[in-house]
Design an enzyme around this catalytic site. Sequence first.
Site, PDB file in Angstrom:
ATOM      1  N   VAL A  54      38.263  25.225 -58.810  1.00 44.01           N
ATOM      2  CA  VAL A  54      38.707  25.627 -57.464  1.00 44.01           C
ATOM      3  C   VAL A  54      39.463  24.507 -56.754  1.00 44.01           C
ATOM      4  CG1 VAL A  54      36.881  27.326 -57.072  1.00 44.01           C
ATOM      5  CG2 VAL A  54      36.622  25.024 -56.164  1.00 44.01           C
ATOM      6  N   LYS A  55      39.391  23.291 -57.277  1.00 41.97           N
ATOM      7  CA  LYS A  55      40.071  22.172 -56.611  1.00 41.97           C
ATOM      8  C   LYS A  55      41.566  22.216 -56.926  1.00 41.97           C
ATOM      9  CE  LYS A  55      35.940  21.170 -55.368  1.00 41.97           C
ATOM     10  NZ  LYS A  55      35.010  20.111 -55.652  1.00 41.97           N
ATOM     11  N   THR A  56      42.302  21.230 -56.461  1.00 45.70           N
ATOM     12  CA  THR A  56      43.770  21.339 -56.495  1.00 45.70           C
ATOM     13  C   THR A  56      44.330  21.290 -57.911  1.00 45.70           C
ATOM     14  OG1 THR A  56      43.737  20.327 -54.330  1.00 45.70           O
ATOM     15  CG2 THR A  56      45.880  20.454 -55.424  1.00 45.70           C
TER      16      THR A  56
ATOM     17  N   HIS B  95      37.252  20.321 -60.762  1.00 46.53           N
ATOM     18  CA  HIS B  95      36.651  21.655 -60.873  1.00 46.53           C
ATOM     19  C   HIS B  95      37.763  22.685 -60.629  1.00 46.53           C
ATOM     20  CE1 HIS B  95      34.445  25.195 -59.505  1.00 46.53           C
ATOM     21  NE2 HIS B  95      33.386  24.709 -60.132  1.00 46.53           N
TER      22      HIS B  95
END
Length: 410
Positions: A203-205, A201
Amino acid sequence: MAADAPPRPGAFLPYGRQAVDEEDIAAVAAVLRGAWLTQGPTVTRFEQAFAQVVGARHAVACANGTAALHLACLALDLKPGDALVVPSVTFLATANAARYCGAEVAFADVDPETGLMGRAQAEAAIARADAAGWRVRALAPVHLAGQAVDLDALADLAGARDLAIIEDACHAVGSRKATHAGDLIPIGACDRSAMACFSFHPVKTIAAGEGGMVTTNDDALAGALRRFVSHGMVRDAAAFQDRNAAFAADGGANPWYYEMPQPGFNYRLTDIQAALGLSQLGKLDRFAHRRAEMVARYDERLAPLAPAIRPAGRSGGRPAWHLYVVLIDFAALGMDRAAAMACLREQGVGSQVHYIPVHRQPYYRARYGDLDLPGAEGWYGACLSLPLFPAMSDGDVDRVVAALERLTGP
Ligand SMILES: *Cc1c(COP(=O)(O)O)cnc(C)c1O
């Protein structure tokens, strides 16, 4: 302008944001010009590259992190009457994965300083599940914020009870855990777990738009994951059950033939998404390095604000930080969290709460009643995630700290 551009001075800072550059865009465009859009050769390349980065034998790509967790529960054959131990401080999806299979969620408490589930909390949850008459099958520890849980301790507990471990590693792409022997091992290597689940997603790294991955070293689990990710279909002639239907007179498998021993889902990743994920994977070390630099700067600049505002506890290893969480004594500040978030927002600083303990959700309260998980409540009462994403400058970090200083000031 690509989304890896630094925020304009004074611009609103969200708590997280993807860093997509022209190279990523070119990688996606190349797939769009090619023959495959849905699952094809780029998905395979992404899986192979990911397996290599985390040091696992198999990596199975899927639609998102939620699908990854559901697939892991399906591969373990979780069923009604079974239970999955889930820390209450996590995203909804960790718990919901068990419910998709009809299994119960045995919510575990967490350490209020780190938000992580330790052995003692997992043991207490198992005892409650035993008392409820559920058959505990697996633990689903969450590497919150990118920090590793003590997997060795949980694996010792799981081994004694013949439980599997599904790591929710959605925050922990690129993180390394310290073993009790002192080695640093990538999360996803599954040296002490059955499977690890990741999310891409934005917002993930690393971002794939939407995307997920399950890693495992177990060939049978990998086979089950591959089946469930695409309708439960089997095309491997060696596995066909209906020999008459499967094979022609000359003994060869019929070219159109497939079988479905058990229904699965359409949880496939597309080649479009895999192209972005693969391109981003090549930048993982750079992203993780920049996040670590910002975490160090936050730690240093925030030190004078303790004890009212202090960084959440640390668990060791070498995290690829997904979140920077501070624990705030709102009573000492003389304001509640909503007021603090509004004040930060007025200064252009976004923040978020990770997470509302899942056992408090109306659905789970209706199912399990009110649970007493004081560590989760303690964490929830104090936690706030501050902006952390690779395009932020040191000056942006300082601006966030200055905004926090205004909360503590007169
Ligand atoms: C993001 C996340 C998920 C779900 O991943 P999606 O890709 O959004 O479906 C699951 N667990 C945790 C801890 C997450 O942060």
